[in-house]
Motif scaffolding. Structure first.
Motif, PDB file in Angstrom:
ATOM      1  N   UNK A 104      49.596  38.563  46.246  1.00  0.00           N
ATOM      2  CA  UNK A 104      49.080  37.157  45.364  1.00  0.00           C
ATOM      3  C   UNK A 104      47.508  37.508  45.043  1.00  0.00           C
ATOM      4  N   UNK A 105      47.254  37.144  43.713  1.00  0.00           N
ATOM      5  CA  UNK A 105      45.544  37.220  43.496  1.00  0.00           C
ATOM      6  C   UNK A 105      45.490  35.862  42.931  1.00  0.00           C
ATOM      7  N   UNK A 106      44.200  35.413  43.142  1.00  0.00           N
ATOM      8  CA  UNK A 106      43.647  34.142  42.261  1.00  0.00           C
ATOM      9  C   UNK A 106      42.801  34.384  41.309  1.00  0.00           C
ATOM     10  N   UNK A 107      42.204  35.541  41.185  1.00  0.00           N
ATOM     11  CA  UNK A 107      41.078  35.499  40.326  1.00  0.00           C
ATOM     12  C   UNK A 107      41.647  35.966  38.900  1.00  0.00           C
ATOM     13  N   UNK A 108      41.565  35.114  37.918  1.00  0.00           N
ATOM     14  CA  UNK A 108      42.312  35.385  36.710  1.00  0.00           C
ATOM     15  C   UNK A 108      41.322  36.333  35.890  1.00  0.00           C
ATOM     16  N   UNK A 109      40.127  36.821  36.306  1.00  0.00           N
ATOM     17  CA  UNK A 109      39.242  37.700  35.395  1.00  0.00           C
ATOM     18  C   UNK A 109      39.347  38.986  36.001  1.00  0.00           C
ATOM     19  N   UNK A 169      44.969  45.436  33.755  1.00  0.00           N
ATOM     20  CA  UNK A 169      45.726  43.990  33.440  1.00  0.00           C
ATOM     21  C   UNK A 169      46.199  43.860  32.258  1.00  0.00           C
ATOM     22  N   UNK A 170      46.196  44.933  31.526  1.00  0.00           N
ATOM     23  CA  UNK A 170      46.864  44.980  30.110  1.00  0.00           C
ATOM     24  C   UNK A 170      48.279  45.559  30.125  1.00  0.00           C
ATOM     25  N   UNK A 207      46.649  45.819  48.740  1.00  0.00           N
ATOM     26  CA  UNK A 207      46.105  45.534  47.573  1.00  0.00           C
ATOM     27  C   UNK A 207      44.809  45.298  47.387  1.00  0.00           C
ATOM     28  N   UNK A 208      44.105  45.353  46.055  1.00  0.00           N
ATOM     29  CA  UNK A 208      42.919  45.278  45.785  1.00  0.00           C
ATOM     30  C   UNK A 208      42.629  44.992  44.269  1.00  0.00           C
ATOM     31  N   UNK A 209      41.755  44.146  44.062  1.00  0.00           N
ATOM     32  CA  UNK A 209      41.436  43.852  42.744  1.00  0.00           C
ATOM     33  C   UNK A 209      40.057  43.906  42.478  1.00  0.00           C
ATOM     34  N   UNK A 210      39.727  44.330  41.253  1.00  0.00           N
ATOM     35  CA  UNK A 210      38.466  44.542  40.635  1.00  0.00           C
ATOM     36  C   UNK A 210      38.337  43.753  39.454  1.00  0.00           C
ATOM     37  N   UNK A 211      37.072  42.823  39.602  1.00  0.00           N
ATOM     38  CA  UNK A 211      36.952  41.786  38.345  1.00  0.00           C
ATOM     39  C   UNK A 211      36.221  42.416  37.425  1.00  0.00           C
ATOM     40  N   UNK A 212      36.277  41.921  36.122  1.00  0.00           N
ATOM     41  CA  UNK A 212      35.571  42.221  34.934  1.00  0.00           C
ATOM     42  C   UNK A 212      34.443  42.853  34.947  1.00  0.00           C
ATOM     43  N   UNK A 213      33.441  42.085  35.412  1.00  0.00           N
ATOM     44  CA  UNK A 213      32.217  42.422  35.564  1.00  0.00           C
ATOM     45  C   UNK A 213      31.508  42.804  36.832  1.00  0.00           C
ATOM     46  N   UNK A 214      32.534  42.885  37.828  1.00  0.00           N
ATOM     47  CA  UNK A 214      32.189  43.374  39.292  1.00  0.00           C
ATOM     48  C   UNK A 214      32.264  44.708  39.599  1.00  0.00           C
ATOM     49  N   UNK A 215      31.231  45.281  40.543  1.00  0.00           N
ATOM     50  CA  UNK A 215      31.016  46.434  41.089  1.00  0.00           C
ATOM     51  C   UNK A 215      31.959  46.646  42.402  1.00  0.00           C
ATOM     52  N   UNK A 216      32.734  45.633  42.624  1.00  0.00           N
ATOM     53  CA  UNK A 216      33.509  45.673  43.882  1.00  0.00           C
ATOM     54  C   UNK A 216      34.930  45.565  43.904  1.00  0.00           C
ATOM     55  N   UNK A 217      35.564  46.060  45.023  1.00  0.00           N
ATOM     56  CA  UNK A 217      36.966  45.623  45.098  1.00  0.00           C
ATOM     57  C   UNK A 217      37.276  44.675  46.325  1.00  0.00           C
ATOM     58  N   UNK A 218      38.006  43.611  45.830  1.00  0.00           N
ATOM     59  CA  UNK A 218      38.314  42.767  46.968  1.00  0.00           C
ATOM     60  C   UNK A 218      39.742  43.009  47.498  1.00  0.00           C
ATOM     61  N   UNK A 219      39.647  43.547  48.795  1.00  0.00           N
ATOM     62  CA  UNK A 219      40.944  43.827  49.574  1.00  0.00           C
ATOM     63  C   UNK A 219      41.764  42.679  49.988  1.00  0.00           C
ATOM     64  N   UNK A 220      43.179  42.612  50.023  1.00  0.00           N
ATOM     65  CA  UNK A 220      43.836  41.816  50.694  1.00  0.00           C
ATOM     66  C   UNK A 220      44.052  42.036  52.054  1.00  0.00           C
ATOM     67  N   UNK A 221      44.918  41.293  52.900  1.00  0.00           N
ATOM     68  CA  UNK A 221      44.899  41.442  54.639  1.00  0.00           C
ATOM     69  C   UNK A 221      45.744  42.547  54.851  1.00  0.00           C
TER      70      UNK A 221
END
Lengths: 112, 115
Positions: free
Chosen positions: A24-29, A52-53, A90-104
């Motif tokens: 599950x992810x919470x960042x809609x961006x 995301x498309x 799983x990992x998510x990349x935000x629209x303007x971010x240079x980073x991946x945020x990883x899950x546990x």
């Protein structure tokens, strides 16, 4: 803060069965998502990604599904093999971010 | 093609000692990253670099320093090691030129114990 999370920390499946790992992810961006596999004592290894498309993307024995309505990502592994035993992130990349945020992470255990 | 190479693979430090974890990549990637992974946990970003001469903090930068003098190398410096820095450290790189996707490729890790 917004983050990526997982429903199940451990998943045990019989060899030959299909596996489904959820996230599950919470960042809609977030515009891009990746699944990584990490075997014991090794670094994470890229498995499959999805923008995301898209709603679905298939690879060899793996499929990633994205449901933006409920902000849910899943990894499906067909005909699970002993070599699939690992921790999956799983990992998510935000629209303007240079980073991946990883899950546990979810540990997949394949029983012979 | 070696990819991302980290040295050393294992290290034991005493409290207060310092050391440098080495990371080099041969894929000409412009972005590089340092993560730490505590037992049974996910990866937390320490520092990252978008190119030679440019670095920025991640989620957990305290107690660490980095530099990026070349495209290939991105060393991580631990000053005054503490037991809380016992972890597995992973370096990664990605090609972000021309809007490419952020697929990060990881090294094998450095396992560090601070006693």
């Amino acid at each position: 803060g917004e983050s990526v999370g997982l429903h199940l920390p451990t998943l045990s499946v019989q060899e030959g069965d299909n596996s489904i790992i959820n996230c599950a992810y919470s960042n809609s961006a977030s515009d891009y998502f990746i699944w990584y596999k990490q075997e014991s004592g090794k670094g994470p290894q890229f498995i499959i990604d999805i923008r995301s498309n898209m709603d679905k993307r298939q690879g060899q024995r793996v499929t990633v599904l994205l449901n933006k309505t409920v902000k849910h990502l899943s990894l499906q592994i067909a005909a699970t093999q002993p070599g699939d035993s690992a921790v999956y992130f799983c990992a998510e990349n935000t629209n303007a971010g240079n980073m991946l945020t990883f899950g546990g992470g979810t540990r997949l255990m394949v029983k012979p | 093609n070696a990819g991302v190479t980290q040295t050393p693979k294992f290290r034991i430090l005493k409290i207060g000692q310092s050391m440098t974890l080495q990371c080099t990549q041969d894929m000409n990637h412009n972005y590089m990253y340092w993560y730490r992974q505590d037992p049974g946990m996910g990866l937390k970003l320490i520092y990252y670099s978008v190119g030679a001469g440019i670095t920025d903090k991640g989620e957990v930068p305290n107690g660490y320093n980095v530099s990026r003098s070349t495209t290939e190398d991105f060393p991580l410096r631990l000053e005054l090691a503490a037991p809380s820095q016992t972890s597995v450290y992973f370096c990664a790189s990605s090609d972000r030129t021309s809007g490419r996707k952020n697929i990060q490729y990881f090294g094998a890790g450095t396992r560090l114990s601070v006693l």
